[in-house]
Design a protein around this motif. Structure first.
Motif, mmCIF file in Angstrom:
data_model
loop_
_atom_site.group_PDB
_atom_site.id
_atom_site.type_symbol
_atom_site.label_atom_id
_atom_site.label_comp_id
_atom_site.label_asym_id
_atom_site.label_seq_id
_atom_site.Cartn_x
_atom_site.Cartn_y
_atom_site.Cartn_z
ATOM 1 N N THR A 688 0.818 -1.219 0.000
ATOM 2 C CA THR A 688 0.000 0.000 0.000
ATOM 3 C C THR A 688 0.851 1.268 0.000
ATOM 4 O OG1 THR A 688 -0.135 -0.021 2.425
ATOM 5 C CG2 THR A 688 -1.840 -1.208 1.212
ATOM 6 N N ASP A 689 2.129 1.121 -0.358
ATOM 7 C CA ASP A 689 3.054 2.255 -0.357
ATOM 8 C C ASP A 689 3.668 2.380 -1.754
ATOM 9 O OD1 ASP A 689 5.158 4.050 -0.051
ATOM 10 O OD2 ASP A 689 5.694 3.311 1.938
ATOM 11 N N PRO A 690 3.546 3.532 -2.403
ATOM 12 C CA PRO A 690 4.122 3.689 -3.749
ATOM 13 C C PRO A 690 5.617 3.407 -3.798
ATOM 14 C CG PRO A 690 2.642 5.508 -3.243
ATOM 15 C CD PRO A 690 2.803 4.728 -1.968
ATOM 16 N N ALA A 691 6.293 3.511 -2.662
ATOM 17 C CA ALA A 691 7.731 3.239 -2.645
ATOM 18 C C ALA A 691 8.040 1.778 -2.921
ATOM 19 C CB ALA A 691 8.329 3.655 -1.299
ATOM 20 N N ARG A 710 9.508 -4.636 -7.563
ATOM 21 C CA ARG A 710 8.890 -4.532 -6.241
ATOM 22 C C ARG A 710 10.005 -4.413 -5.209
ATOM 23 N NH1 ARG A 710 3.843 -6.444 -5.459
ATOM 24 N NH2 ARG A 710 4.044 -5.153 -3.595
ATOM 25 N N TYR A 711 9.767 -3.619 -4.161
ATOM 26 C CA TYR A 711 10.777 -3.382 -3.129
ATOM 27 C C TYR A 711 10.207 -3.670 -1.750
ATOM 28 C CZ TYR A 711 13.439 -0.709 -6.633
ATOM 29 O OH TYR A 711 14.138 -0.318 -7.741
ATOM 30 N N ASP A 712 11.082 -4.138 -0.847
ATOM 31 C CA ASP A 712 10.690 -4.229 0.556
ATOM 32 C C ASP A 712 11.191 -2.991 1.288
ATOM 33 O OD1 ASP A 712 13.407 -4.582 1.084
ATOM 34 O OD2 ASP A 712 13.237 -6.726 1.482
ATOM 35 N N ARG A 713 11.003 -2.963 2.594
ATOM 36 C CA ARG A 713 11.372 -1.771 3.370
ATOM 37 C C ARG A 713 12.876 -1.516 3.363
ATOM 38 N NH1 ARG A 713 7.168 -3.120 7.231
ATOM 39 N NH2 ARG A 713 5.489 -1.578 7.059
ATOM 40 N N GLU A 714 13.664 -2.548 3.178
ATOM 41 C CA GLU A 714 15.120 -2.388 3.155
ATOM 42 C C GLU A 714 15.629 -2.027 1.768
ATOM 43 O OE1 GLU A 714 16.647 -2.503 6.025
ATOM 44 O OE2 GLU A 714 14.707 -2.983 6.948
#
Length: 794
Positions: A688-691, A710-714
């Motif tokens: 749910t985060d464009p980042a 696709r990216y995770d928080r890290e």
């Protein structure tokens, strides 16, 4: 009066009809209630009264007490079922010189009062089933009734000697529409009341002239079982001694026009197996073994966690299995495929199986077709112990018109809106709830809490939310009335959904609510206290089905590959609004019935191409931002449309029947999709985060290629490339971040093990310092035909 066919009758009527007396009913489980036996005797003032009450003490000698004459109006109201206060007439009441007793026992030969102190008095037969008498006592004693029929004597408590079972606080909450555990106040509740075992019956029927309980325990004749009205709440109550679990019952309601109707209990926690319609007295005895699951389910919000859902219609998943038999098979199957949750088509009781549960009559009862409520709890428990969450479809949008259920329950619109245009659902021939009535809103909000609290359900997917939100839903001009502000929004439904979501999230940590909402309503998954551009607070759901993505993406893949370039935007448009809500990507039961065909049958081409398209589509779906939902049978590319009559075609997976290995290959792909998905936070952590998303090639329409990161928080990436052409593309250049030294293919839907052609990139792929797609580096990939590949940093 004409007694029912199986009711104990007078000696004269039985002798004339040669009807045998019924056998005396045995005690209920846990009940010590001898029948056809006189109660123990003891000297006055010495024997302990039942429930610890004082023994009866005779009054001083004097004039014998007189029994007040029964008012003719009371007699008529009791016999016609329209008395609001039967306890004020029946039972025991102080009179000058003693205590008067009155009983209503139709068809009895005699009624004798026996007090706790051993005093006895045979009551006078006043006709029409009324019996009365008096004893010279100082105060009302604990007592029993010996009711004689031809050939049997029933030793029983008098239901009309008991105080109300509901307290003022319960009644206050009901009146306010704020009783969040409403099922503990209304319905049938086995209990011990004033030291006596029995069942409390309560029902909300504010328009009724009178209510009586009928059931298997009184031969479906409610004459002797009138309920009392508990003031202005509209609640009627009666505690019936010696009635226990398993008894069938309904409420006999006298409507405002004087007619009567037998109604199933809206709050029944158990029902008969349809097409039978009676409610069943129930108490749960299930012991839960899912404490570990319940403790950790709230550790991470659903929208930030892996969330891959297998949608199931329980009656047809393996036709013929009960809840307990399903518990032996379903958890193992779902866990093997790696899904995090199951979503169950509505479990609440419904009369017509062909509705798949979407026309509910018993909102508080799991369908009896598959077992008891405790059996359903056993299934949920088993799923939890297998590490699988349970989502249940919940249907507060409408209910059927069955005359034994909720429609005009007490003779007037009660659960439905009083305006016929507002009440009638235009699409399904059903009735819509009156969300503006506080008691109705309470009924539904408490129901949502009930499934989560009593059955440990982890989520509620709310059906047909759009039909609730709009006053003009499926209605033409002139068929609806604008709201107070002149708009088309159903303000009552908005307030109800906000209250439901806020209540569930406050009371049940870790539970998620999911909206099936097919329009662009603003703020479906926004918090209720945050106001959006439309002036409304958020509806407060945790997730929302992305119906737009489903429609557009299925439209794209249904085209022949040569035409797909003209529909390329149908696959990319979802990213324009992907972060406006917290989304689930649903390939649900709705997409594989009613002539729509199964998922694989929607695909163009020959059988090989259909399966390849199917696999490529699943790979694209699992990589796209949002959670996944797949209906049963689609995990192994069932070719036939789903039918609730026979369920999935499991034989397609059985090599003993010559089944094609390709179906097993698709199922193996789903297993691997879930495995890599759950192990890769980039695919779910920032849904749910464009980042968490970045296009690489979103405009390669001529090649039918979609590539994104696709990216995770890290910041760790996963590269997904979907190729929807039936050709191999060699040396296809894809722009990538330059900081990744090499990429390794972790999933390829064209793998030989899945039934594909085994074209791919077996070796790590190193970036070149050549820019592409606006990025400083690029890699050259071999793109398999009709396939999706995932790559991660090596």
């Amino acid at each position: 009066m004409t007694p029912p066919a199986h009711h104990p009758k007078s000696a004269k009527s039985r002798a004339s009809q040669n009807v045998p007396e019924p056998a005396a009913r045995g005690p209920e489980p846990g009940e010590d209630r001898p029948e056809e036996a006189a109660p123990p005797k003891a000297p006055a003032g010495e024997a302990p009264a039942p429930g610890g009450e004082r023994a009866s003490v005779p009054a001083p000698a004097g004039e014998p007490p007189a029994v007040p004459a029964l008012d003719p109006a009371d007699r008529e109201r009791l016999l016609s079922g329209t008395h609001h206060d039967p306890h004020g007439v029946l039972g025991a009441h102080p009179v000058p010189g003693g205590v008067a007793f009155r009983a209503l026992r139709p068809y009895a030969l005699s009624v004798t009062v026996v007090t706790d102190g051993g005093l006895r008095a045979e009551l006078h037969d006043d006709g029409d089933g009324f019996f009365s008498g008096a004893l010279p006592l100082r105060e009302v004693p604990a007592y029993r009734l010996l009711v004689a029929y031809e050939g049997s004597v029933h030793d029983t408590e008098d239901a009309y000697r008991f105080l109300p079972t509901l307290g003022d606080f319960d009644l206050h909450l009901i009146a306010e529409g704020r009783h969040e555990q409403l099922w503990k106040a209304l319905g049938a509740e086995p209990m011990v009341h004033q030291g006596v075992t029995g069942t409390r019956f309560t029902v909300w029927a504010p328009n009724a002239r009178g209510v009586r309980v009928v059931g298997s325990f009184n031969f479906w004749d409610g004459t002797a079982y009138p309920m009392r009205s508990l003031g202005s709440t509209g609640v009627w109550e009666l505690f019936v001694p010696a009635v226990g679990e398993g008894e069938l019952y309904k409420f006999e309601i006298t409507r405002p026009d004087g007619s009567t109707t037998h109604r199933a209990d809206p709050m029944a926690r158990r029902t008969e197996v349809p097409p039978a319609t009676s409610s069943v007295v129930h108490a749960s005895h299930h012991t839960w073994h899912d404490a570990e699951w319940m403790e950790r389910r709230a550790a991470r919000p659903a929208h930030e966690a892996p969330f891959s859902v297998y949608e199931v219609h329980l009656p047809s998943w393996r036709p013929g299995l009960t809840y307990r038999q399903l518990a032996e098979q379903l958890p193992a199957y779902v866990a093997d495929l790696g899904f995090t949750h199951v979503e169950l088509l509505p479990v609440a009781e419904h009369p017509f199986g062909g509705s798949w549960g979407y026309q509910v009559t018993g909102f508080y009862a799991p369908t009896a077709r598959l077992g008891t409520p405790d059996d359903f709890k056993y299934l949920v428990d088993a799923l939890h112990r297998a590490g699988i969450g349970v989502i249940m479809d919940w249907v507060p949008a409408h209910f059927p018109r069955d005359e034994w259920a909720l429609a005009e329950f007490d003779g007037r619109p009660l659960y439905e809106h009083e305006d016929p245009q507002r009440a009638a659902h235009p699409d399904w021939g059903t009735l819509e709830f009156d969300y503006g009535r506080r008691e109705v809103r309470n009924f539904l909000v408490a129901n949502a809490v009930y499934w989560c609290e009593e059955f440990h359900v982890d989520g509620l997917r709310v059906d047909a939310v759009a039909s609730m939100l709009y006053l003009d839903y499926s209605r033409e001009p002139g068929q609806w009335t604008p709201n107070a502000h002149g708009g088309r929004e159903n303000l009552d439904a908005v307030a109800f959904l906000q209250e439901m979501n806020a209540t569930v999230y406050r009371r049940e940590p870790g539970v998620v609510t999911i909206a099936e909402e097919s329009t662009a309503w603003d703020g479906v998954t926004r918090a209720t206290h945050h106001t959006g551009p439309g002036g409304f607070g958020g509806l407060g759901f945790g997730l929302k089905w992305n119906m737009g993505w489903m429609h557009d993406s299925l439209g794209y893949v249904s085209h022949e590959p040569v035409h797909r370039k003209y529909h390329h935007h149908e696959m990319t448009f979802s990213m324009v609004y992907a972060y406006s809500e917290n989304y689930v990507l649903p390939i649900s039961h709705d997409e594989v019935v009613h002539g729509k065909g199964s998922l694989v049958s929607k695909m163009p081409g020959d059988w090989w191409q259909k399966r390849a398209n199917h696999r490529a589509y699943l790979g694209f779906m699992w990589a796209h931002p949002g959670k996944q939902l797949l209906f049963m049978g689609q995990e192994f590319a069932q070719g036939a449309e789903w039918s609730e009559a026979h369920g999935p075609d499991w034989w397609l997976l059985d090599p003993a029947y010559g089944a094609e290995p390709d179906h097993r290959g698709v199922r193996d792909l789903v297993r691997d999709l879930n495995g890599v998905y759950r192990a890769t936070p980039a695919l779910w952590e920032l849904d749910t985060d464009p980042a968490g998303f970045s296009w690489i090639a979103g405009d390669a329409a001529e090649d039918n290629v979609f590539a994104f990161l696709r990216y995770d928080r890290e910041g760790r990436p996963l590269l997904a490339v979907s190729h929807f052409s039936p050709v191999v593309r060699h040396e296809y250049r894809i722009g990538v971040p330059e900081e990744v030294p090499a990429w390794h293919e972790v999933l390829n839907t064209d793998g030989l093990c899945y039934g594909g052609s085994d074209v791919g990139n077996p070796d790590p792929v190193k970036p070149e310092p050549r820019g592409a797609h606006g990025r400083p580096a690029s890699i050259r990939l071999t793109l398999p035909p009709l396939a999706t590949v995932w790559l991660r940093p090596a």
